[in-house]
Design a protein around this motif. Structure first.
Motif, PDB file in Angstrom:
ATOM      1  N   ALA A  32      -6.493  42.734  12.371  1.00 29.34           N
ATOM      2  CA  ALA A  32      -6.595  41.283  12.221  1.00 29.34           C
ATOM      3  C   ALA A  32      -7.801  40.929  11.360  1.00 29.34           C
ATOM      4  O   ALA A  32      -7.710  40.087  10.466  1.00 29.34           O
ATOM      5  CB  ALA A  32      -6.697  40.616  13.586  1.00 29.34           C
ATOM      6  N   ARG A  33      -8.925  41.594  11.603  1.00 29.95           N
ATOM      7  CA  ARG A  33     -10.126  41.329  10.789  1.00 29.95           C
ATOM      8  C   ARG A  33      -9.909  41.736   9.340  1.00 29.95           C
ATOM      9  O   ARG A  33     -10.409  41.094   8.432  1.00 29.95           O
ATOM     10  CB  ARG A  33     -11.340  42.054  11.381  1.00 29.95           C
ATOM     11  N   GLU A  34      -9.154  42.834   9.118  1.00 31.46           N
ATOM     12  CA  GLU A  34      -8.847  43.242   7.748  1.00 31.46           C
ATOM     13  C   GLU A  34      -7.935  42.221   7.076  1.00 31.46           C
ATOM     14  O   GLU A  34      -8.070  41.956   5.885  1.00 31.46           O
ATOM     15  CB  GLU A  34      -8.162  44.613   7.732  1.00 31.46           C
ATOM     16  N   LEU A  35      -7.020  41.653   7.844  1.00 27.14           N
ATOM     17  CA  LEU A  35      -6.090  40.667   7.310  1.00 27.14           C
ATOM     18  C   LEU A  35      -6.838  39.401   6.920  1.00 27.14           C
ATOM     19  O   LEU A  35      -6.617  38.848   5.854  1.00 27.14           O
ATOM     20  CB  LEU A  35      -5.021  40.357   8.355  1.00 27.14           C
ATOM     21  N   SER A 100       7.135  30.574   9.756  1.00 29.05           N
ATOM     22  CA  SER A 100       7.384  31.789   8.985  1.00 29.05           C
ATOM     23  C   SER A 100       6.084  32.204   8.311  1.00 29.05           C
ATOM     24  O   SER A 100       5.167  31.403   8.169  1.00 29.05           O
ATOM     25  CB  SER A 100       8.495  31.568   7.952  1.00 29.05           C
ATOM     26  N   THR A 101       6.020  33.461   7.926  1.00 28.79           N
ATOM     27  CA  THR A 101       4.824  33.898   7.214  1.00 28.79           C
ATOM     28  C   THR A 101       4.803  33.225   5.850  1.00 28.79           C
ATOM     29  O   THR A 101       5.833  33.052   5.211  1.00 28.79           O
ATOM     30  CB  THR A 101       4.797  35.431   7.031  1.00 28.79           C
ATOM     31  N   SER A 102       3.628  32.811   5.439  1.00 29.63           N
ATOM     32  CA  SER A 102       3.466  32.237   4.100  1.00 29.63           C
ATOM     33  C   SER A 102       3.484  33.395   3.101  1.00 29.63           C
ATOM     34  O   SER A 102       3.332  34.562   3.491  1.00 29.63           O
ATOM     35  CB  SER A 102       2.125  31.506   4.016  1.00 29.63           C
ATOM     36  N   PRO A 103       3.653  33.105   1.825  1.00 29.75           N
ATOM     37  CA  PRO A 103       3.571  34.188   0.831  1.00 29.75           C
ATOM     38  C   PRO A 103       2.246  34.965   0.938  1.00 29.75           C
ATOM     39  O   PRO A 103       2.235  36.191   0.852  1.00 29.75           O
ATOM     40  CB  PRO A 103       3.702  33.459  -0.500  1.00 29.75           C
ATOM     41  N   GLU A 104       1.149  34.248   1.159  1.00 26.89           N
ATOM     42  CA  GLU A 104      -0.158  34.911   1.306  1.00 26.89           C
ATOM     43  C   GLU A 104      -0.186  35.789   2.549  1.00 26.89           C
ATOM     44  O   GLU A 104      -0.662  36.922   2.523  1.00 26.89           O
ATOM     45  CB  GLU A 104      -1.277  33.861   1.365  1.00 26.89           C
ATOM     46  N   GLY A 105       0.326  35.270   3.667  1.00 25.34           N
ATOM     47  CA  GLY A 105       0.373  36.046   4.908  1.00 25.34           C
ATOM     48  C   GLY A 105       1.241  37.279   4.764  1.00 25.34           C
ATOM     49  O   GLY A 105       0.876  38.374   5.215  1.00 25.34           O
ATOM     50  N   ALA A 106       2.396  37.123   4.110  1.00 27.09           N
ATOM     51  CA  ALA A 106       3.300  38.256   3.909  1.00 27.09           C
ATOM     52  C   ALA A 106       2.655  39.321   3.022  1.00 27.09           C
ATOM     53  O   ALA A 106       2.769  40.522   3.301  1.00 27.09           O
ATOM     54  CB  ALA A 106       4.615  37.771   3.303  1.00 27.09           C
ATOM     55  N   ALA A 107       1.959  38.896   1.973  1.00 28.41           N
ATOM     56  CA  ALA A 107       1.321  39.855   1.062  1.00 28.41           C
ATOM     57  C   ALA A 107       0.207  40.618   1.768  1.00 28.41           C
ATOM     58  O   ALA A 107       0.109  41.851   1.638  1.00 28.41           O
ATOM     59  CB  ALA A 107       0.768  39.126  -0.162  1.00 28.41           C
ATOM     60  N   ARG A 108      -0.624  39.904   2.521  1.00 24.56           N
ATOM     61  CA  ARG A 108      -1.721  40.566   3.241  1.00 24.56           C
ATOM     62  C   ARG A 108      -1.174  41.531   4.294  1.00 24.56           C
ATOM     63  O   ARG A 108      -1.670  42.644   4.452  1.00 24.56           O
ATOM     64  CB  ARG A 108      -2.629  39.536   3.900  1.00 24.56           C
ATOM     65  N   LEU A 109      -0.166  41.076   5.024  1.00 19.11           N
ATOM     66  CA  LEU A 109       0.434  41.912   6.062  1.00 19.11           C
ATOM     67  C   LEU A 109       1.072  43.156   5.448  1.00 19.11           C
ATOM     68  O   LEU A 109       0.934  44.267   5.981  1.00 19.11           O
ATOM     69  CB  LEU A 109       1.465  41.105   6.851  1.00 19.11           C
ATOM     70  N   SER A 110       1.731  43.003   4.329  1.00 20.41           N
ATOM     71  CA  SER A 110       2.370  44.132   3.654  1.00 20.41           C
ATOM     72  C   SER A 110       1.339  45.185   3.247  1.00 20.41           C
ATOM     73  O   SER A 110       1.564  46.387   3.427  1.00 20.41           O
ATOM     74  CB  SER A 110       3.142  43.643   2.426  1.00 20.41           C
ATOM     75  N   ARG A 111       0.205  44.744   2.727  1.00 20.49           N
ATOM     76  CA  ARG A 111      -0.846  45.699   2.327  1.00 20.49           C
ATOM     77  C   ARG A 111      -1.351  46.493   3.526  1.00 20.49           C
ATOM     78  O   ARG A 111      -1.529  47.713   3.452  1.00 20.49           O
ATOM     79  CB  ARG A 111      -2.009  44.967   1.657  1.00 20.49           C
ATOM     80  N   ILE A 112      -1.558  45.801   4.644  1.00 24.15           N
ATOM     81  CA  ILE A 112      -2.065  46.476   5.838  1.00 24.15           C
ATOM     82  C   ILE A 112      -1.017  47.428   6.403  1.00 24.15           C
ATOM     83  O   ILE A 112      -1.325  48.550   6.799  1.00 24.15           O
ATOM     84  CB  ILE A 112      -2.524  45.445   6.881  1.00 24.15           C
ATOM     85  N   ARG A 113       0.224  46.988   6.435  1.00 24.67           N
ATOM     86  CA  ARG A 113       1.291  47.859   6.963  1.00 24.67           C
ATOM     87  C   ARG A 113       1.471  49.099   6.082  1.00 24.67           C
ATOM     88  O   ARG A 113       1.704  50.191   6.597  1.00 24.67           O
ATOM     89  CB  ARG A 113       2.594  47.079   7.072  1.00 24.67           C
ATOM     90  N   ASP A 114       1.369  48.945   4.775  1.00 24.09           N
ATOM     91  CA  ASP A 114       1.474  50.101   3.888  1.00 24.09           C
ATOM     92  C   ASP A 114       0.360  51.098   4.189  1.00 24.09           C
ATOM     93  O   ASP A 114       0.586  52.314   4.235  1.00 24.09           O
ATOM     94  CB  ASP A 114       1.415  49.672   2.416  1.00 24.09           C
TER      95      ASP A 114
END
Length: 155
Positions: A32-35, A100-114
């Motif tokens: 969460a802190r990384e996000l 829903s996740t915003s584009p910014e939220g989706a992008a940040r989440l995608s980076r962390i999940r990767d």
């Protein structure tokens, strides 16, 4: 083959799942802190759920996560204020809102999940792929059992 003591098997499952859950909470707080530096650890799971299953109403999140309404409301407000979640009118009922996740939220989440997936791949690199697949299947079975129990207790 050694005989398995059923009681000891359940004791081990309880102990290992307890450890997994404690680690998961600590990892969620770090992720969460990384996000976002101002994001609460519990909100990370809510954002991930919205990404995977959204758009959802807040009431759906309450039911899905088994949290009280005020906790979900506080976390959603934080996610919206940080620009990670969007609220829109529910197309099925204009009086309600869907999240829903915003584009910014989706992008940040995608980076962390990767990054997390890469870590899992590195950590489990010496496991046979079949064992990794079996672990995934067993965890899915355990999750379905938990979901069924939650659905049962909510009725």
């Amino acid at each position: 083959m050694t005989a398995v003591d059923p009681h000891e098997a359940y004791v081990q499952v309880e102990r290992e799942i307890g450890l997994l859950l404690r680690r998961s909470r600590a990892i969620s707080a770090r992720l969460a802190r990384e996000l976002h530096p101002d994001l609460d650890g519990a909100a990370y799971g809510l954002l991930a759920l919205l990404q995977d299953a959204g758009p959802l109403r807040a009431s759906d999140l309450v039911a899905w996560l088994g949290l009280d309404k005020s906790t979900v409301s506080r976390q959603v407000s934080s996610l919206v204020n940080l620009g990670l979640v969007s609220r829109e009118a529910d197309p099925a009922d204009g009086r309600a809102q869907v999240l829903s996740t915003s584009p910014e939220g989706a992008a940040r989440l995608s980076r962390i999940r990767d990054a997390r997936r890469a870590r899992w791949e590195a950590d489990l690199s010496d496991w046979p792929a079949e064992d990794v697949a079996t672990l995934g299947e067993l965890l899915a079975r355990l999750n379905r059992l938990g979901e069924a129990r939650e659905a049962e207790s909510s009725h």
